[in-house]
Design a protein around this motif. Sequence first.
Motif, PDB file in Angstrom:
ATOM      1  N   ALA A 281     130.829 -18.551  34.249  1.00  0.00           N
ATOM      2  CA  ALA A 281     130.046 -17.973  35.368  1.00  0.00           C
ATOM      3  C   ALA A 281     130.979 -16.776  35.857  1.00  0.00           C
ATOM      4  N   MET A 282     132.377 -16.944  36.048  1.00  0.00           N
ATOM      5  CA  MET A 282     133.065 -15.662  36.333  1.00  0.00           C
ATOM      6  C   MET A 282     132.638 -14.534  35.661  1.00  0.00           C
ATOM      7  N   TYR A 283     132.717 -14.640  34.116  1.00  0.00           N
ATOM      8  CA  TYR A 283     132.478 -13.758  33.152  1.00  0.00           C
ATOM      9  C   TYR A 283     131.276 -13.115  33.270  1.00  0.00           C
ATOM     10  N   LEU A 284     130.167 -13.971  33.600  1.00  0.00           N
ATOM     11  CA  LEU A 284     128.742 -13.601  33.732  1.00  0.00           C
ATOM     12  C   LEU A 284     128.741 -12.610  34.924  1.00  0.00           C
ATOM     13  N   ILE A 285     129.354 -13.088  36.008  1.00  0.00           N
ATOM     14  CA  ILE A 285     129.183 -12.278  37.292  1.00  0.00           C
ATOM     15  C   ILE A 285     129.611 -10.790  37.089  1.00  0.00           C
TER      16      ILE A 285
ATOM     17  N   ASP B 273     125.232 -15.833  43.504  1.00  0.00           N
ATOM     18  CA  ASP B 273     124.790 -17.392  43.280  1.00  0.00           C
ATOM     19  C   ASP B 273     123.759 -17.591  42.323  1.00  0.00           C
ATOM     20  N   LEU B 274     122.825 -16.545  42.059  1.00  0.00           N
ATOM     21  CA  LEU B 274     121.814 -16.906  41.055  1.00  0.00           C
ATOM     22  C   LEU B 274     122.573 -17.231  39.665  1.00  0.00           C
ATOM     23  N   ILE B 275     123.564 -16.343  39.481  1.00  0.00           N
ATOM     24  CA  ILE B 275     124.326 -16.660  38.170  1.00  0.00           C
ATOM     25  C   ILE B 275     124.953 -18.158  38.023  1.00  0.00           C
ATOM     26  N   VAL B 276     125.776 -18.449  39.322  1.00  0.00           N
ATOM     27  CA  VAL B 276     126.222 -19.895  39.386  1.00  0.00           C
ATOM     28  C   VAL B 276     125.291 -20.607  39.242  1.00  0.00           C
ATOM     29  N   ASP B 277     124.037 -20.775  40.015  1.00  0.00           N
ATOM     30  CA  ASP B 277     123.003 -21.669  39.892  1.00  0.00           C
ATOM     31  C   ASP B 277     122.502 -21.938  38.381  1.00  0.00           C
ATOM     32  N   THR B 278     122.425 -20.825  37.706  1.00  0.00           N
ATOM     33  CA  THR B 278     121.809 -20.767  36.343  1.00  0.00           C
ATOM     34  C   THR B 278     122.811 -21.446  35.227  1.00  0.00           C
ATOM     35  N   VAL B 279     124.103 -21.068  35.560  1.00  0.00           N
ATOM     36  CA  VAL B 279     125.335 -21.708  34.779  1.00  0.00           C
ATOM     37  C   VAL B 279     125.361 -23.060  34.910  1.00  0.00           C
ATOM     38  N   ALA B 280     125.142 -23.624  36.352  1.00  0.00           N
ATOM     39  CA  ALA B 280     125.320 -25.120  36.598  1.00  0.00           C
ATOM     40  C   ALA B 280     123.941 -25.765  35.897  1.00  0.00           C
ATOM     41  N   ASP B 281     122.993 -25.298  36.131  1.00  0.00           N
ATOM     42  CA  ASP B 281     121.819 -25.826  35.457  1.00  0.00           C
ATOM     43  C   ASP B 281     121.910 -25.961  33.772  1.00  0.00           C
ATOM     44  N   HIS B 282     122.331 -24.937  33.401  1.00  0.00           N
ATOM     45  CA  HIS B 282     122.447 -24.721  31.955  1.00  0.00           C
ATOM     46  C   HIS B 282     123.329 -25.765  31.300  1.00  0.00           C
TER      47      HIS B 282
ATOM     48  N   ASN C  86     126.422 -17.318  20.942  1.00  0.00           N
ATOM     49  CA  ASN C  86     125.104 -17.846  21.095  1.00  0.00           C
ATOM     50  C   ASN C  86     124.671 -18.225  22.454  1.00  0.00           C
ATOM     51  N   THR C  87     125.595 -19.130  23.027  1.00  0.00           N
ATOM     52  CA  THR C  87     125.507 -19.866  24.367  1.00  0.00           C
ATOM     53  C   THR C  87     125.423 -18.696  25.495  1.00  0.00           C
ATOM     54  N   ILE C  88     126.137 -17.950  25.341  1.00  0.00           N
ATOM     55  CA  ILE C  88     126.408 -17.023  26.437  1.00  0.00           C
ATOM     56  C   ILE C  88     125.201 -15.897  26.406  1.00  0.00           C
ATOM     57  N   ASN C  89     124.568 -15.596  25.113  1.00  0.00           N
ATOM     58  CA  ASN C  89     123.156 -15.038  24.971  1.00  0.00           C
ATOM     59  C   ASN C  89     121.979 -15.875  25.700  1.00  0.00           C
ATOM     60  N   ILE C  90     122.028 -17.035  25.429  1.00  0.00           N
ATOM     61  CA  ILE C  90     121.289 -17.879  26.049  1.00  0.00           C
ATOM     62  C   ILE C  90     120.929 -17.804  27.567  1.00  0.00           C
ATOM     63  N   ILE C  91     122.297 -18.273  28.090  1.00  0.00           N
ATOM     64  CA  ILE C  91     122.298 -18.218  29.666  1.00  0.00           C
ATOM     65  C   ILE C  91     122.045 -17.015  30.320  1.00  0.00           C
ATOM     66  N   LYS C  92     122.409 -15.719  29.742  1.00  0.00           N
ATOM     67  CA  LYS C  92     122.083 -14.520  29.905  1.00  0.00           C
ATOM     68  C   LYS C  92     120.384 -14.484  29.878  1.00  0.00           C
ATOM     69  N   LYS C  93     119.738 -14.688  29.025  1.00  0.00           N
ATOM     70  CA  LYS C  93     118.260 -14.857  28.987  1.00  0.00           C
ATOM     71  C   LYS C  93     117.654 -15.506  30.301  1.00  0.00           C
ATOM     72  N   LYS C  94     118.265 -16.766  30.383  1.00  0.00           N
ATOM     73  CA  LYS C  94     117.725 -17.457  31.472  1.00  0.00           C
ATOM     74  C   LYS C  94     117.970 -16.688  32.759  1.00  0.00           C
ATOM     75  N   ILE C  95     119.202 -15.897  33.067  1.00  0.00           N
ATOM     76  CA  ILE C  95     119.276 -15.200  34.252  1.00  0.00           C
ATOM     77  C   ILE C  95     118.315 -14.185  34.374  1.00  0.00           C
ATOM     78  N   VAL C  96     118.254 -13.270  33.181  1.00  0.00           N
ATOM     79  CA  VAL C  96     117.463 -11.755  33.208  1.00  0.00           C
ATOM     80  C   VAL C  96     116.262 -12.354  31.993  1.00  0.00           C
ATOM     81  N   PRO C  97     115.532 -12.916  32.547  1.00  0.00           N
ATOM     82  CA  PRO C  97     114.271 -13.193  31.531  1.00  0.00           C
ATOM     83  C   PRO C  97     113.618 -11.836  30.988  1.00  0.00           C
TER      84      PRO C  97
END
Length: 464
Positions: free
Chosen positions: A406-410, A373-382, A452-463
């Motif tokens: 989102a699927m990939y990151l989960i 859920d946290l991952i889905v939230d963060t991706v949607a927000d991004h 680049n984009t996926i790295n950024i989203i990852k950093k948002k999920i795992v600061p």
Amino acid sequence: MHTVKERWGEIIDYLRTEHELSNVSFNTWILPLKVFDVIDETVIILVNSNANAEYIEKKYMLPLKVCIGEITGVEYEILFLSEDDERLENPESLLHETTHKRRSKSIFDKIGLNSKYTFETFVVGGNNKFAYSVANAVVNSPGKVYNPLFLYGGVGLGKTHLMHSIAHKILVDHPESKVLYITSETFTNELIDAIKNQNQRVNREESSLNAFRKKYRDNDILLIDDIQFIIGKESTQEEFFHTFEHLHLYGKQIVISSDKPPKDLETLEARLKTRFEQGCIADISAPDYETRMAILQKKIDNDHLEKYHIPQDVLHYIATHIKTNIRELEGSLNKIIALYKLNNTNEEMDISLAVEALKDFIVSGDKKEITPDLIVDTVADHYNISVADIKSEKRPAEIAVPRQIAMYLIRTLTEVPLKSIGIAVGGKDHSTVKHGIDKITKQLSKDEKLQNTINIIKKKIVPA
Ligand code: ADP
Ligand code: MG
């Protein structure tokens, strides 16, 4: 021909399947409609003179608007007119009013500004007073007083809101000025493209890299959001350094935001650090209780939520439990209202609803657990789309790609089985999930922008 006209058949087909229209309804009401014209952002649709335009408008306006949006990617207003309407002689005048309202909004939309993020909707408290006042000073004399303006603070504390406010106000006060708001992600991705296409000419004399440079340098004010995401990328830092130098030399305003002050941005080049420290550094910290209450109240006013008569003790409960993120403060208010609507009673809202709603937001311990859920939230927000979009069946790329990401990151950040991934993205089956993950994995190996984009989203999920 206009896309709406061109793709009209596809649009009504989509309407028919999405809304499961019966043959009778479809043939009676939808099939006879004709696109008369598209002016600015309004589609004028002709209704058969013996059909009931009012009924069609009431029943199909919204679904049709959504379908047009889905197929063309543009949000249009719709105007239904009967075939024998005299106003058809002069449609321009008739549109004057609706488009005027939209146009002032769409200028901001076009340059990527959220029309809700203005100084008027920004609540000033002890936590952001300094940042607010220097932002205003910058609006009053861009390039003259604080250059660059460097805003920093934690997630969800109002940096983006304040940056958009600056851009808005400058555009309102000086419509002729060139304002560019951009995230550091976009800057990086556009640079990647420009370098890749370096040998292709944009037009006869201009290389893609020159075009890129011009886009960023030819501005009166450049606002770059979340600069922390360019750190560690040498070529991007180098390019940004030159952009910065150019703008600064010509007295153009630069506004930068980051999650930390320059000195704490560890892998930021020294010369950029020095530049960032030359101007004004303003921090935004977590709001105190009074400010949190004021923000909730303002949201109630702005979003017209008075009708729910939210009691003071409910607001108090939210404001005492959510302390460090204004996005979550707003999110919990939305959640309470959603739950209240779901219960569908006329009883007054009570505190138990708030307790239920806030379960998602109040976490014990300091670190947030990484859940689907946290991952889905963060991706949607991004991507600035809703969680409901991700969980929907919608197929346009603006939604399907984030869903697959989102699927990939989960898959990569948690241990949950494919089945749970499917559930997290709205109940997708095994093969859809597998296909999504495979697609992103494959594309990642060759697409530097996606990396680049996926790295950024990852950093948002795992600061860090
Ligand atoms: P950041 O960019 O720092 O992560 P945002 O600017 O995106 O945070 O703010 C998160 C949310 O909180 C937005 O919806 C924004 O409108 C709201 N918000 C933040 N600060 C304020 C404020 N001072 N007054 C009203 N709303 C605010
Ligand atoms: Mg932000």
